[in-house]
Design an enzyme around this catalytic site. Structure first.
Site, PDB file in Angstrom:
ATOM      1  CE  LYS A  15      -4.151  -1.528   2.349  1.00 39.02           C
ATOM      2  NZ  LYS A  15      -4.955  -1.055   3.484  1.00 39.02           N
TER       3      LYS A  15
ATOM      4  CD  GLU B 158      -3.755   6.856   3.983  1.00 41.21           C
ATOM      5  OE1 GLU B 158      -3.401   6.274   2.965  1.00 41.21           O
ATOM      6  OE2 GLU B 158      -4.886   6.686   4.494  1.00 41.21           O
TER       7      GLU B 158
ATOM      8  CG  HIS C 254     -11.825  -0.185   9.248  1.00 41.91           C
ATOM      9  ND1 HIS C 254     -12.225   1.129   9.140  1.00 41.91           N
ATOM     10  CD2 HIS C 254     -11.052  -0.239  10.352  1.00 41.91           C
ATOM     11  CE1 HIS C 254     -11.706   1.829  10.127  1.00 41.91           C
ATOM     12  NE2 HIS C 254     -11.004   1.025  10.895  1.00 41.91           N
TER      13      HIS C 254
ATOM     14  NE  ARG D  13      -9.188  -8.463  -3.754  1.00 39.36           N
ATOM     15  CZ  ARG D  13     -10.177  -7.770  -3.217  1.00 39.36           C
ATOM     16  NH1 ARG D  13     -11.371  -7.783  -3.777  1.00 39.36           N
ATOM     17  NH2 ARG D  13     -10.003  -7.035  -2.136  1.00 39.36           N
TER      18      ARG D  13
HETATM   19  P1  ADP Z   1      -8.249  -2.716   3.556  1.00 40.62           P
HETATM   20  O1  ADP Z   1      -7.322  -2.950   2.395  1.00 40.62           O
HETATM   21  O2  ADP Z   1      -7.853  -3.458   4.755  1.00 40.62           O
HETATM   22  O3  ADP Z   1      -9.685  -2.863   3.183  1.00 40.62           O
HETATM   23  P2  ADP Z   1      -8.344   0.175   3.226  1.00 40.62           P
HETATM   24  O4  ADP Z   1      -7.091   0.973   3.119  1.00 40.62           O
HETATM   25  O5  ADP Z   1      -9.105  -0.095   1.975  1.00 40.62           O
HETATM   26  O6  ADP Z   1      -8.036  -1.195   3.982  1.00 40.62           O
HETATM   27  O7  ADP Z   1      -9.316   0.888   4.272  1.00 40.62           O
HETATM   28  C1  ADP Z   1     -10.519   0.285   4.665  1.00 40.62           C
HETATM   29  C2  ADP Z   1     -11.427   1.289   5.334  1.00 40.62           C
HETATM   30  O8  ADP Z   1     -10.755   1.927   6.436  1.00 40.62           O
HETATM   31  C3  ADP Z   1     -11.884   2.442   4.458  1.00 40.62           C
HETATM   32  O9  ADP Z   1     -12.989   2.102   3.655  1.00 40.62           O
HETATM   33  C4  ADP Z   1     -12.212   3.501   5.501  1.00 40.62           C
HETATM   34  O10 ADP Z   1     -13.453   3.234   6.113  1.00 40.62           O
HETATM   35  C5  ADP Z   1     -11.137   3.293   6.559  1.00 40.62           C
HETATM   36  N1  ADP Z   1      -9.962   4.179   6.321  1.00 40.62           N
HETATM   37  C6  ADP Z   1      -8.802   3.848   5.715  1.00 40.62           C
HETATM   38  N2  ADP Z   1      -7.957   4.900   5.635  1.00 40.62           N
HETATM   39  C7  ADP Z   1      -8.579   5.948   6.218  1.00 40.62           C
HETATM   40  C8  ADP Z   1      -8.235   7.334   6.457  1.00 40.62           C
HETATM   41  N3  ADP Z   1      -7.056   7.847   6.097  1.00 40.62           N
HETATM   42  N4  ADP Z   1      -9.155   8.117   7.085  1.00 40.62           N
HETATM   43  C9  ADP Z   1     -10.358   7.623   7.457  1.00 40.62           C
HETATM   44  N5  ADP Z   1     -10.729   6.342   7.275  1.00 40.62           N
HETATM   45  C10 ADP Z   1      -9.871   5.496   6.659  1.00 40.62           C
END
Ligand code: ADP
Length: 444
Positions: A116, A200, A235, A291
């Site tokens: 990531k 982040e 999440h 994917r």
């Molecule tokens: P994964 O790959 O584990 O699904 P993601 O990076 O896609 O993780 O994040 C999943 C969820 O986490 C997002 O849909 C959001 O709800 C929350 N999230 C991730 N990063 C942030 C951020 N910087 N600020 C607020 N919420 C976040």
């Protein structure tokens, strides 16, 4: 075209791939663990091979068993579905080395987007807005503290190799960060094999909006509109819809173009998803999934494109079937993930399904591998069905969803149906006033 496709997966997605293959006149091979002998994907495939015991590590993640199964059964391509080995660059590489076709992107593209922190950097280089944060992984608490002070709290610590909603920690202040940093690193090491974490800015009320992309081997990449996936628990997505109530034509175009730019910068081929967080009219790259996704049907319903068939055709070297010009989304579609879990605590609830009556009628699609007397094994994820409803407008779609959820009978295991029935009555949901924190304040 392929003669025989092996599906390196289980559950509803294995059935979904079999359906696509059947319609294309391609034979199929199911692989299954000892716990999945009675699964429908085994029954519907032309051939089936047992690849090991119940534990995923010994079966659905066992690369040598899967490759052996492909060789024994004479398959010429492998579809990985989602989860399991679908984003494993090493697996994609081995498939290619064994003169089989991997139905998905190249190992290089998977590798580049799989980390990531690297993906963030690639997005930045492609001119795609990213969430303010660290440049690559942060190795010491001092570095992390420095970045956090620059961007301002709250921040979120994420495992570079993370996925599935795991490996994330929100820190509201320096003290939180101090406590979380080492734990996050050791958890990441344990769960994903890599200790790297990055930082982040934590957006406080974002929507999760993602763009479906598709590339072919001739270098063409298209965007197929967005999906809003803001209704999540822990999440993890619960309800997805397309179009998003927050996105107009101009924003759709802007996000689509950013997504396409990113894909072109890594020569992306096959189906992928660019996930964004969206807040106050701005979107920020979060990650790419290399994917097909669980929620792909909502895009299929509003675009009329069979994404899984398209995956197979593109992997065989065909050009994308999507006509040139701007894509128009038709109507509205919504997906409800039905999990075998407690609707209040979200604890998994495997066991025997005693009754199963899925709803039908206009605009209702159920993608599921379960049936009456099927036993949901405890070893895998708890998704047992996806209810997808389609209507002319968002209110029509919600009305259809409401009646379909009422008609859906599943007995024997607890499911998320009662939770969906409550969410769909919520005034904020009805207004389309969504954010990823919707469930935190949701009153049943
Ligand atoms: P994964 O790959 O584990 O699904 P993601 O990076 O896609 O993780 O994040 C999943 C969820 O986490 C997002 O849909 C959001 O709800 C929350 N999230 C991730 N990063 C942030 C951020 N910087 N600020 C607020 N919420 C976040």
């Amino acid at each position: 075209m392929f003669n025989k496709v092996l599906i390196a997966n289980r559950g509803e997605i294995a059935l979904r791939v079999i359906v696509a293959c059947k319609e294309l006149g391609i034979k199929t091979v199911a692989v299954h663990s000892e716990a999945d002998r009675d699964s429908l994907h085994v029954r519907y495939a032309d051939d089936d091979v047992c690849i090991g015991p119940a534990l995923s590590r010994q079966s659905y993640l066992n690369i040598s068993s899967i490759i052996a199964a492909a060789e024994i059964s004479g398959a010429d391509a492998i579809h990985p579905g989602y989860g399991f080995l679908s984003e494993n660059a090493h697996f994609a590489e081995i498939v290619g080395e064994c003169r089989l076709t991997f139905i998905g992107p190249s190992p290089q593209a998977i590798r580049l987007m799989g980390d990531k922190a690297v993906a963030r950097d690639t997005a930045k280089k492609a001119g795609v807005p990213i969430i303010p944060g660290s440049d690559g992984p942060v190795r010491t608490l001092d570095d992390a503290g420095g970045v956090a002070r620059d961007i301002g709290y709250p921040v979120i610590l994420k495992a570079s190799a993370g996925g599935g909603g795991r490996g994330m920690r929100i820190c509201w202040d320096e003290e939180d960060l101090g406590k979380a940093f080492e734990t996050a690193r050791s958890e990441a090491e344990r769960a994903f094999g890599v200790a790297d974490v990055y930082l982040e800015k934590y957006l406080e009320r974002p929507r999760h909006i993602e763009i479906q992309v598709f590339g072919d081997s001739r270098g063409r990449v298209v965007s197929l509109g967005e999906r809003e996936c803001s209704i999540q628990r822990r999440h993890q997505k619960l309800i997805e819809e397309s179009p998003s109530p927050a996105i107009d034509e101009a924003m759709r175009k802007k996000m689509g173009e950013a997504a396409v730019r990113l894909c072109q910068s890594v020569n992306y081929v096959n189906a992928g998803t660019i996930e964004f967080l969206y807040q106050d009219g701005e979107f920020y790259f979060m990650e790419m999934n290399t994917r097909i996704q669980v929620e792909h049907p909502v895009t299929e319903e509003v675009t009329g494109i069979d994404l899984v068939k398209e995956q197979i055709l593109v992997a065989a070297g065909d050009p994308l079937s999507v006509p040139p010009g701007d894509l128009r989304l038709r109507g509205h579609a919504m997906e409800f993930r039905i999990n075998a879990e407690d609707p209040v605590t979200f604890a998994p609830n495997p066991g025997k399904i005693r009754e199963f009556h899925p709803p039908g009628g206009p605009g209702v699609r159920v993608d599921s591998h379960v049936y009456r007397d099927y036993v949901v094994p405890p070893h895998y994820d708890s998704l047992i069905a996806k209810l997808i409803v389609t209507g002319k407008t968002r209110p029509d779609t919600i009305a259809r969803g409401k009646r379909a959820l009422e008609q859906f009978v599943i007995e024997g295991v607890k499911t998320s149906i009662p939770l969906h029935r409550a969410i769909i009555e919520d005034p904020r949901f009805l207004k389309g006033d969504l954010s990823t924190r919707f469930m935190e304040t949701f009153e049943r």
